[in-house]
Design an enzyme around this catalytic site. Structure first.
Site, short mmCIF file in Angstrom:
data_model
loop_
_atom_site.label_atom_id
_atom_site.label_comp_id
_atom_site.label_asym_id
_atom_site.label_seq_id
_atom_site.Cartn_x
_atom_site.Cartn_y
_atom_site.Cartn_z
N THR A 1 0.84 -1.24 0.17
CA THR A 1 -0.03 -0.09 0.10
C THR A 1 0.91 1.29 -0.20
O THR A 1 2.07 1.13 0.10
CB THR A 1 -0.85 0.03 1.34
OG1 THR A 1 0.10 -0.09 2.44
CG2 THR A 1 -1.85 -1.02 0.96
N ASP A 2 0.23 2.45 -0.06
CA ASP A 2 0.76 3.63 -0.39
C ASP A 2 1.01 4.47 1.24
O ASP A 2 0.97 5.80 1.12
CB ASP A 2 0.12 4.55 -1.47
CG ASP A 2 0.16 3.87 -2.62
OD1 ASP A 2 1.10 3.50 -3.14
OD2 ASP A 2 -1.14 3.98 -3.10
N SER B 1 1.24 8.80 4.96
CA SER B 1 0.60 8.70 3.57
C SER B 1 1.79 9.40 2.57
O SER B 1 2.27 10.19 2.79
CB SER B 1 -0.59 9.68 3.24
OG SER B 1 -0.82 9.91 1.98
N ARG B 2 2.10 8.02 1.78
CA ARG B 2 3.17 8.33 0.78
C ARG B 2 2.76 9.35 -0.43
O ARG B 2 3.49 9.63 -1.17
CB ARG B 2 3.62 6.99 0.44
CG ARG B 2 4.39 6.17 1.52
CD ARG B 2 5.00 4.74 1.06
NE ARG B 2 5.24 4.13 2.47
CZ ARG B 2 4.70 3.04 2.83
NH1 ARG B 2 3.53 2.69 2.05
NH2 ARG B 2 4.95 2.42 3.55
N VAL B 3 1.61 9.64 -0.36
CA VAL B 3 1.29 10.56 -1.39
C VAL B 3 1.45 11.92 -0.75
O VAL B 3 1.59 13.07 -1.58
CB VAL B 3 -0.28 10.51 -1.77
CG1 VAL B 3 -0.92 11.53 -2.73
CG2 VAL B 3 -0.36 9.00 -2.59
#
Length: 512
Positions: free
Chosen positions: A338-339, A364-366
């Site tokens: 997951t991101d 959250s990698r975004v």
């Protein structure tokens, strides 16, 4: 021409015009059945994931194992009525689910059959449960927020459309509550929501559906249910069915949100099916391809580019941990796919901090790519301030004398924790989230007594909706917080919160 020749001519004409209506069927026979699994001999040309019909009752099954002398079939119905020696017919069809716009607001099983007592909807297409994920060239980077309506998530761990964000924590820590609030918050935002209940109690899912109807959220939601009393095969297929339904809407250029509740039970179901099919067990008795099972599911979440319709599929998988152990096999597998993850902590939950978000382990990698400009401006240092407060709060338990700066930081941190608390079924719009964080940043809550913070916050929302509606609409429309709007909003917030301020005398006594 004599009678014999006439008869011969008639027979020749009849033979020439004769076309035998024959139907060639590929059939096999059941050699063993039990525990939801049937072993079939004779189906030499059958494919993996192909549907078969067993016996006179045409009980459906799906092929999962191909061996030299038999085929392993997972039965999608009652195995009690299946007997050894019964005929099994190959259908030539790969496992798929019927889809159309009419499926929205319905409760269906993983094969698309209605479970809500309504009529079967008219299917436009059949979408395969297994599908190769969109290629990189077909995708677009995640840049549009998918607002959950939960302050702590939207401000510090933003989720974008097309992202895969894991919700992880022990049981009874509010994982499903976050998912349901996110669905409710999509009302009026043209997002199709799919809630996949894997191995859940039907009574629990019935309550969720009832609440969604009450909040007007079932109008944009599909519920895919594989109950705890259903065969393990249905729990195994449920997330793929939900994903196929989501891809139908994504391919039409729509935004889709899908909740997998939860992938721990999905892994258990697949382990059960695999062991019954006599596949070799690996770590913790899970089959060797358990990582691939989840990666090919979650990789189908995507934000498509304009040439491919511009739709998106956002996945929020849920995983249950045991005693907070995020290093266990299934949690680490899914964290790596997951991101980012929203980690909920039992200790915080029992302290009354809901949602029980652990800021240190959540990510959250975004990141801010999935936030509006207004949210970015006010939430910049919020995560850091909260993390620092948690560190200081642990340290000052053993310190008797504190300098004024540290005391002020702790006081603000306590108020920030109070403001980030949020009840279930109370999603908050982006402009109101921006307004309340602006109030914290400007120090308007610093002089509000701690036990009055929640009351002051609630009355602030009512006040702003009534007297600052135009400012809130402007923030919603532009997605930005301009200096003029910010100062006007701050003035209104300050004038409202003054009535909650501690008087100077009380403030002095409190410090002493």
């Amino acid at each position: 021409m004599n009678t014999k020749e006439q008869i011969l001519d008639i027979l020749k004409k009849e033979i020439k015009s004769f076309h035998a209506e024959t139907e060639v069927q590929k059939i096999g026979r059941v050699i063993e059945v039990g525990d939801g699994i049937a072993l079939i001999s004779g189906l030499d040309e059958v494919m993996v994931a192909e549907m078969v019909e067993i016996g006179e009752n045409k009980i459906q099954g799906v092929v999962l194992n191909l061996k030299e002398d038999n085929v392993g079939v997972v039965v999608l119905g009652d195995t009690k009525s299946i007997k050894e020696g019964e005929i099994v017919r190959s259908t030539g069809k790969i496992l798929s689910v019927p889809v159309s716009e009419e499926i929205v607001s319905r409760v269906v099983d993983p094969l698309g059959r209605p479970l809500d007592g309504g009529k079967m909807f008219k299917a436009r297409k059949n979408y395969p449960l297994e599908k190769i994920a969109p290629r990189v060239i077909e995708r677009k980077s995640v840049d549009t927020p998918l607002e959950t309506g939960i302050k702590s998530i939207d401000l510090m761990i933003p989720i974008g459309r097309g992202q895969r964000e894991l919700i992880i924590g022990d049981r009874q820590t509010g994982k499903t509550a976050i998912a349901i609030d996110t669905i409710i918050n999509q009302k009026g935002k043209k997002v199709v929501c799919i809630y996949v209940a894997i191995g859940q109690k039907k009574s629990k899912v019935a309550k969720i559906v009832s609440k969604l109807r009450e909040m007007g959220a079932m109008e944009h939601t599909v519920v895919v249910l594989a109950g705890s009393s259903d065969p393990a095969a249905l729990s195994f297929l449920a997330p793929y069915a939900g994903c196929a339904i989501g891809e139908y809407f994504m391919d039409k250029g729509k935004d889709v949100l899908i909740i997998y509740d939860d992938l721990s039970k999905h892994a258990w179901a697949y382990r059960q099916v695999s062991l019954l099919l006599r596949r070799p067990p690996g770590r913790e008795a899970y089959p060797g391809d358990i990582f691939y099972l989840h990666s090919r599911l979650l990789e189908r979440a995507a934000k498509m580019n304009a040439e491919n319709g511009g739709g998106s599929l956002t996945a929020l998988p849920i995983v249950e941990t045991q005693a907070g152990d995020v290093t266990a096999y299934i949690p680490t597998n899914i964290i790596s796919i997951t991101d980012g993850q929203i980690y909920l902590e039992s200790e915080l939950f029992h302290q009354g901090i809901k949602p029980a978000l652990n800021i240190g382990l959540s990510v959250s990698r975004v990141g801010s790519a999935a936030q509006t400009k207004a949210t970015k401006k006010v939430a910049g240092k919020m995560r850091l301030d909260l993390a620092q407060f948690r560190e200081l709060a642990a340290f000052v338990q053993f310190a008797s004398d504190l300098d004024e700066g540290t005391r002020n930081q702790i006081d603000r941190g306590k108020r920030l924790v109070e403001i980030l608390k949020q009840g279930q079924y109370e999603p908050l719009s982006m402009p109101l989230q921006v307004a309340v964080v602006l109030a914290v940043n400007e120090g308007f809550f610093d002089r509000v007594p701690l036990d009055k913070v929640k009351e002051a916050e609630k009355t602030l929302y009512f006040y702003l909706k009534k007297s600052a509606g135009s400012l809130l609409k402007e923030i919603q429309r532009n997605g930005d917080l301009e200096n003029k709007t910010s100062s006007e909003l701050a003035a209104k917030i300050g004038s409202h919160l003054k009535k909650y301020y501690i008087k100077e005398k009380e403030e002095k006594e409190e410090k002493e």
